[in-house]
Each structure stands twice: as structure tokens, then as C-alpha cells.
Design a protein around this motif. Structure first.
Motif, PDB file in Angstrom:
ATOM      1  N   GLY A 157     -15.176  16.883   0.452  1.00  0.00           N
ATOM      2  CA  GLY A 157     -16.187  16.079   1.148  1.00  0.00           C
ATOM      3  C   GLY A 157     -15.877  14.596   1.083  1.00  0.00           C
ATOM      4  O   GLY A 157     -16.328  13.813   1.914  1.00  0.00           O
ATOM      5  N   HIS A 158     -15.078  14.194   0.088  1.00  0.00           N
ATOM      6  CA  HIS A 158     -14.765  12.771  -0.072  1.00  0.00           C
ATOM      7  C   HIS A 158     -13.325  12.446   0.314  1.00  0.00           C
ATOM      8  O   HIS A 158     -12.783  11.418  -0.089  1.00  0.00           O
ATOM      9  CB  HIS A 158     -15.113  12.305  -1.486  1.00  0.00           C
ATOM     10  N   VAL A 159     -12.720  13.310   1.107  1.00  0.00           N
ATOM     11  CA  VAL A 159     -11.451  12.946   1.748  1.00  0.00           C
ATOM     12  C   VAL A 159     -11.789  11.999   2.898  1.00  0.00           C
ATOM     13  O   VAL A 159     -12.713  12.260   3.673  1.00  0.00           O
ATOM     14  CB  VAL A 159     -10.741  14.204   2.288  1.00  0.00           C
ATOM     15  N   LEU A 167     -20.271   4.364   5.625  1.00  0.00           N
ATOM     16  CA  LEU A 167     -20.363   4.205   4.176  1.00  0.00           C
ATOM     17  C   LEU A 167     -20.890   5.496   3.553  1.00  0.00           C
ATOM     18  O   LEU A 167     -21.845   6.095   4.040  1.00  0.00           O
ATOM     19  CB  LEU A 167     -21.304   3.040   3.849  1.00  0.00           C
ATOM     20  N   CYS A 168     -20.250   5.942   2.459  1.00  0.00           N
ATOM     21  CA  CYS A 168     -20.635   7.183   1.781  1.00  0.00           C
ATOM     22  C   CYS A 168     -21.370   6.860   0.479  1.00  0.00           C
ATOM     23  O   CYS A 168     -21.191   5.783  -0.100  1.00  0.00           O
ATOM     24  CB  CYS A 168     -19.377   8.000   1.486  1.00  0.00           C
ATOM     25  N   GLY A 169     -22.190   7.820   0.010  1.00  0.00           N
ATOM     26  CA  GLY A 169     -22.893   7.655  -1.256  1.00  0.00           C
ATOM     27  C   GLY A 169     -21.938   7.448  -2.436  1.00  0.00           C
ATOM     28  O   GLY A 169     -22.336   6.935  -3.481  1.00  0.00           O
ATOM     29  N   CYS A 170     -20.680   7.847  -2.288  1.00  0.00           N
ATOM     30  CA  CYS A 170     -19.703   7.703  -3.379  1.00  0.00           C
ATOM     31  C   CYS A 170     -19.154   6.284  -3.465  1.00  0.00           C
ATOM     32  O   CYS A 170     -18.428   5.956  -4.392  1.00  0.00           O
ATOM     33  CB  CYS A 170     -18.564   8.703  -3.199  1.00  0.00           C
ATOM     34  N   GLY A 171     -19.489   5.456  -2.465  1.00  0.00           N
ATOM     35  CA  GLY A 171     -19.016   4.071  -2.498  1.00  0.00           C
ATOM     36  C   GLY A 171     -17.847   3.818  -1.558  1.00  0.00           C
ATOM     37  O   GLY A 171     -17.552   2.665  -1.236  1.00  0.00           O
ATOM     38  N   GLY A 174     -15.938   6.382   5.307  1.00  0.00           N
ATOM     39  CA  GLY A 174     -15.243   7.330   6.177  1.00  0.00           C
ATOM     40  C   GLY A 174     -15.021   8.705   5.576  1.00  0.00           C
ATOM     41  O   GLY A 174     -14.180   9.459   6.070  1.00  0.00           O
ATOM     42  N   CYS A 175     -15.774   9.063   4.524  1.00  0.00           N
ATOM     43  CA  CYS A 175     -15.613  10.383   3.893  1.00  0.00           C
ATOM     44  C   CYS A 175     -16.024  11.496   4.874  1.00  0.00           C
ATOM     45  O   CYS A 175     -16.944  11.330   5.673  1.00  0.00           O
ATOM     46  CB  CYS A 175     -16.473  10.497   2.644  1.00  0.00           C
ATOM     47  N   TRP A 176     -15.346  12.663   4.754  1.00  0.00           N
ATOM     48  CA  TRP A 176     -15.580  13.805   5.643  1.00  0.00           C
ATOM     49  C   TRP A 176     -17.062  14.166   5.721  1.00  0.00           C
ATOM     50  O   TRP A 176     -17.596  14.440   6.781  1.00  0.00           O
ATOM     51  CB  TRP A 176     -14.739  14.991   5.152  1.00  0.00           C
TER      52      TRP A 176
END
Ligand SMILES: [Zn+2]
Length: 349
Positions: A157-159, A167-171, A174-176
Motif C-alpha cells: 500500500g505504501h509503494v 499525500l499519504c497518512g505515512c508521510g 503518491g502511495c498506492w
């Protein structure tokens, strides 16, 4: 018949069940998760286990939890939706119940359950991709879960699929899972309704008249009725799913993808565009067998069934049932399907 208890610890609920060796649930309990406090979450786990232990003789107890489980399968390193940070979960729960427990990542537990008893039964190279709020995943290679050196492998999911993307919750950006998830589906539908309300009449109607009222179940309902705007949302998210599965195939070459998570309840609305995108994006298409892309079968029970079976397996090893699937038979099956993906579609792009 050796029974085992499986507990699925999610961000909102703790579900526990007594599971037999055939993967059948003989008893089940559910509680809401006091997610803000590690001690209260552990207390909730211990109390459902104690309640089941009072009624059933079991050989093993497994916990499937949403988060990063370390290589010793004892410590929750990090959980995005729970308060666990380097939490010695195995030890804390064992102290409370006085029995040994086996801890596993919840998506790994689900992947195991689907390979043993569900949609991927008979396959030994399997990847589960759970499309929910974000993306969870579990990888099985040659009949064994693949966890990576530190226990936290299998987080596609974070590729990054879009440089400088959303922006993703992981910081990161463009995460999948920012493009392929329930949240992405809802964002597409709301954005469409804001820009083109005249094209989103049914979606807005089901959403009670506001874009904010449009949620996953409303989009699925509208798409089931044939609403073009809702179908377009599934085309977009399904397209991202298929593209990602093609990328994963470049690395893992699995026999079967099992698609789980809340969005997969839409079934073929999601899987059909995913298969099309997968077949378009796959390197060497036309000259290789295609992995199966199937909907998960065990639904929300997969996590607890898998956690129970993995715990039982820790004391009495049980291999995955293998169908001797020769390359020949896969190619034959695939050649029968071959006319479908090419019919009526230009590949010149
Ligand atoms: Zn991310």
C-alpha cells in the motif's frame, strides 16, 4: 478435532472465535476495541479469550492484529489505528490469561486463511490484497507466509505509484493506497459530484443530497443499478488495483491474488476493471499464464480463522494442501480465456 482460538484485533473491534481444523467457526464473540489505551485493548482481548476458554477445550490461541509485528512475533512495533508502539503484546496477553499465545499481522492471518480454507485453496503461491480504508497484504510463497527479515514485509500500500502524488497518512506522497482504497473510491465520487452534479444525480440522491453523504455503500448501490458515475469510480479504482497487481506480479509471479477488504464486497464491479488493467499492464502479456484474481471468500472472519490456524500450526505443523498445477494445465486454461481480453480493445496505446 483440535480446536484453537483466533482473535482478530482491529482498530474498531475485537472479534474472537473457536475454530476447528477444517476452518469452521464453532463459537464467536465480538467487542468494540478501546483503541486509545494498550492496556484496555489487551484487557478486551483477554476477556474474550477467557469467555471462550470457559466453554471450550483448545490447543492453541492466536492473535491477528492490525500493525507491524516483529520477527519474533511477540511485539507490536507500530499500529496505525491502535495505540501500540513497541508493545510486548504476546507477553502482556499471556500474563493476563496464563496461556501461550501466537501473534500475527492480521493481513498475514487473512492470507493464510484464504489459502487454507478460502478463495486460494489449493494454491501455494498466493498474495492477499485487502482493499479497505487503506491496503493490507499478505504473501505466501511456496506454501509459507513470507514475513521479511524483520517481520514487516508485504506492505505494498505504501509503494509509490505517482511521483509527488497525493499525500499519504505515512508521510510520503503518491502511495498506492491513496489511489486504490475505499477512501480513494469515496474521494473520486465526491470530487465528481462536486464538479459535475448533473452527472451525479443518483449518487447525490443516495447520499442524502450532499457530497459528504456519499460513502462506499452508496457508490456500490448506484454502480449495481448501472449508474455511469458510480461505475466510473469503480473503473478508476479497479484500474489502479489491476496496475498494482501487475507490478507485484513482476516481483512475485503468484498463481492467485485474493482481493479482500471492504471494497471487495462490490465483487465484479471492482474485479472486472482490475483484471482488464492487470492484463493490459502485465509485462510479457500473451506469452505467460495469468494469475487468478479472485474475491476473498471468508469475509471478516478470515483474520480470526487464520490466527487460530497459525497458532495451531505452531504446535502441530500442517502444510497447505497443494493442487499439482502443471504449467501445461495453467497455459491450457489461459489459452481458453485468451480471446476475451483482446476482443474489441485497441492495444495500440
Ligand atoms: Zn503511504
Amino acid at each position: 478435532m483440535t480446536l484453537a482460538i483466533g482473535v482478530d484485533v482491529g482498530g474498531t473491534k475485537v472479534a474472537a472465535g473457536v475454530v476447528d481444523t477444517g476452518g469452521q467457526i464453532v463459537a464467536k464473540l465480538k467487542r468494540s476495541t478501546p483503541a486509545a489505551s494498550p492496556a484496555k485493548t489487551e484487557q478486551a482481548i483477554a476477556s474474550v479469550v477467557a469467555e471462550l476458554l470457559a466453554e471450550h477445550q483448545v490447543a492453541a490461541i492466536g492473535l491477528g492484529a492490525a500493525g507491524f509485528v516483529d520477527a519474533e512475533r511477540a511485539t507490536m512495533l507500530f499500529a496505525p489505528n491502535l495505540a501500540w508502539r513497541d508493545e510486548p503484546l504476546k507477553q502482556r496477553v499471556e500474563e493476563r490469561i496464563g496461556r501461550e499465545v501466537v501473534v500475527e499481522n492480521d493481513a498475514n492471518a487473512s492470507a493464510w486463511a484464504e489459502a487454507r480454507f478460502g478463495a486460494a485453496r489449493g494454491y501455494s503461491d498466493v498474495m492477499l490484497v485487502a482493499v479497505g480504508t487503506g491496503i493490507g497484504a499478505g504473501i505466501i510463497i511456496n506454501g509459507e507466509l513470507y514475513r521479511g527479515r524483520w517481520g514487516i514485509g508485504g506492505e505494498p500500500g505504501h509503494v509509490r505509484v505517482v511521483p509527488d502524488g497525493r499525500l499519504c497518512g505515512c508521510g510520503n506522497r503518491g502511495c498506492w493506497e491513496q489511489y486504490c482504497s475505499g477512501s480513494a473510491l469515496v474521494a473520486e465520487a465526491r470530487e465528481f459530484a462536486r464538479r459535475t452534479p448533473e452527472g451525479a444525480i443518483r449518487l447525490l440522491q443516495l447520499g442524502g443530497g450532499t457530497t459528504e453523504g456519499i460513502r462506499g455503500p452508496q457508490i456500490t448501490q448506484a454502480a449495481t443499478e448501472g449508474d455511469p458515475a458510480a461505475l466510473r469510480c469503480f473503473q478508476i479504482v479497479g484500474g489502479w488495483l489491476g496496475q498494482g497487481l501487475a507490478d507485484l506480479t513482476a516481483i512475485l509471479d503468484p498463481a492467485c491474488f485474493v482481493i479482500g477488504g471492504g471494497v471487495s464486497e462490490a465483487g465484479e464491479l471492482l474485479l472486472e476493471p482490475a483484471r482488464s488493467a492487470f492484463e493490459r499492464a502485465l509485462t510479457g502479456r500473451g506469452h505467460r499464464p495469468l494469475a487468478e484474481i479472485r474475491a476473498a471468500q471468508l469475509g471478516e472472519d478470515a483474520g480470526l480463522v487464520g490466527a487460530a490456524d497459525l497458532a495451531r500450526r505452531a504446535i502441530a505443523p500442517s502444510p497447505l494442501e497443494k493442487i499439482p498445477d502443471s504449467l501445461d494445465s495453467v497455459l491450457r486454461r489461459w489459452r481458453r480465456r485468451r480471446p476475451r481480453p483482446t476482443a474489441g480493445r485497441s492495444r495500440s496505446a
